[in-house]
Enzyme design. Structure first.
Site, PDB file in Angstrom:
ATOM      1  N   SER A  88       0.861  -1.160  -0.084  1.00  0.00           N
ATOM      2  CA  SER A  88      -0.180   0.048   0.123  1.00  0.00           C
ATOM      3  C   SER A  88       0.891   1.206  -0.025  1.00  0.00           C
ATOM      4  CB  SER A  88      -0.663   0.003   1.163  1.00  0.00           C
ATOM      5  OG  SER A  88      -1.466   1.237   1.542  1.00  0.00           O
ATOM      6  N   TYR A 146      -1.771   0.499  10.953  1.00  0.00           N
ATOM      7  CA  TYR A 146      -2.001  -0.038   9.563  1.00  0.00           C
ATOM      8  C   TYR A 146      -0.667   0.150   8.598  1.00  0.00           C
ATOM      9  CZ  TYR A 146      -3.724  -0.561   4.710  1.00  0.00           C
ATOM     10  OH  TYR A 146      -3.832  -0.996   3.502  1.00  0.00           O
TER      11      TYR A 146
HETATM   12  C1  8X3 Z   1      -4.978   1.864   1.511  1.00  0.00           C
HETATM   13  C2  8X3 Z   1      -4.183   3.191   1.215  1.00  0.00           C
HETATM   14  O1  8X3 Z   1      -4.388   5.640   2.384  1.00  0.00           O
HETATM   15  O2  8X3 Z   1      -6.097   4.001   3.030  1.00  0.00           O
HETATM   16  O3  8X3 Z   1      -4.132   0.712   1.512  1.00  0.00           O
HETATM   17  O4  8X3 Z   1      -3.686   3.868   3.758  1.00  0.00           O
HETATM   18  S1  8X3 Z   1      -4.636   4.255   2.627  1.00  0.00           S
END
Ligand code: 8X3
Length: 255
Positions: free
Chosen positions: A140, A153
């Site tokens: 990502s 994340y």
């Molecule tokens: C998704 C991109 O901008 O939500 O993997 O981190 S973001």
């Protein structure tokens, strides 16, 4: 010529399902792997109706024995495994670090990093034996930069990116290439909904006013294209954002 096989994880929805459809359309027999068997069965039927072929394997990527069973299922198919798309992943929560929910952080490391490592370990021998293997790792833009409220994340996706880079170094000289794809803002049915614990309003707000966020099919096309290049061509990393997103914090919105 024997059948070319691709395995796609996280194939029950979003980018994974779109990638499975796309790969089947270009001639792969696609093994669709995820936890939700009913969705996988529907996808297999859909692929078949469109003239392609697929096999469903219901698997929890957090379980070593189930991942071993996935590898066995692939080994029992006629054909050769040429492509693994490590797509399974996800975000949970938008807490600041000072309020981190440790269970959410642990889940994110499990699905984004350890799931990728488990499946890669299990399928690498077959990919190598094909003589021309490809591993796609879906990281990502969150694996390249951080943002407020994204700590759990972004930490996990930085881990995913580190796995991709390490693997490429370690496999140098062997017939398996490693392609890392880093999507930015992609509007799918579940990603933001999962992140915000099912709160549809918060999930929708992520994309509010953004003209044409990416959709799953855009990323599926990137997977299919990069994996279709001659095997000596290795797209190390592909960063893909919608036109409206110039950088993580620079998003054009209209009222
Ligand atoms: C998704 C991109 O901008 O939500 O993997 O981190 S973001």
């Amino acid at each position: 010529m024997s059948q070319r096989i691709a395995v796609v994880t996280g194939a029950s929805s979003g980018i994974g399902a779109a990638t499975a459809r796309r790969l089947a359309a270009v001639g792969f027999h696609v093994v669709v792997a995820a936890r939700r068997a009913d969705r996988l069965d529907a996808l297999v039927k859909e692929v078949g109706d469109a003239g392609g072929s697929a096999t469903a394997v219901a698997v929890d990527l957090a379980d070593d024995a189930q991942v071993a069973a996935l590898a066995d299922a692939v080994a029992n198919l006629p054909g050769r495994l040429e492509l693994l798309v490590n797509n399974a992943g996800g975000a949970r929560g938008a807490d600041y670090v000072e309020a981190a929910d440790i269970d959410d952080w642990r889940w994110m490391y499990e699905v984004n990093v350890l799931g990728t490592v488990r499946v890669t370990k299990a399928l690498l021998p077959a990919l190598e034996a094909s003589g021309a293997g490809t591993i796609v790792i879906m990281s990502s833009t969150a694996g390249l930069i951080v943002y407020e409220g994204g700590g759990g994340y972004t930490a996990a996706k930085h881990g995913t990116t580190a796995v991709a880079e390490t693997l490429r170094l370690e496999l140098c000289g062997r017939p398996v290439r490693v392609i890392e794809i880093d999507p930015g803002m992609v509007k799918t049915d579940e990603f933001s909904l999962t992140r915000f614990g099912g709160d549809a309003e918060k999930a929708e707000a992520v994309y509010r006013g953004v003209p044409n966020p990416l959709v799953a099919e855009d990323i599926a096309e990137c997977v299919a294209w990069s994996a279709s290049l001659p095997h000596h061509v290795n797209i190390d990393r592909m960063v893909v954002r919608p036109l409206a997103q110039a950088a993580q914090h620079k998003v054009h919105r209209v009222d």
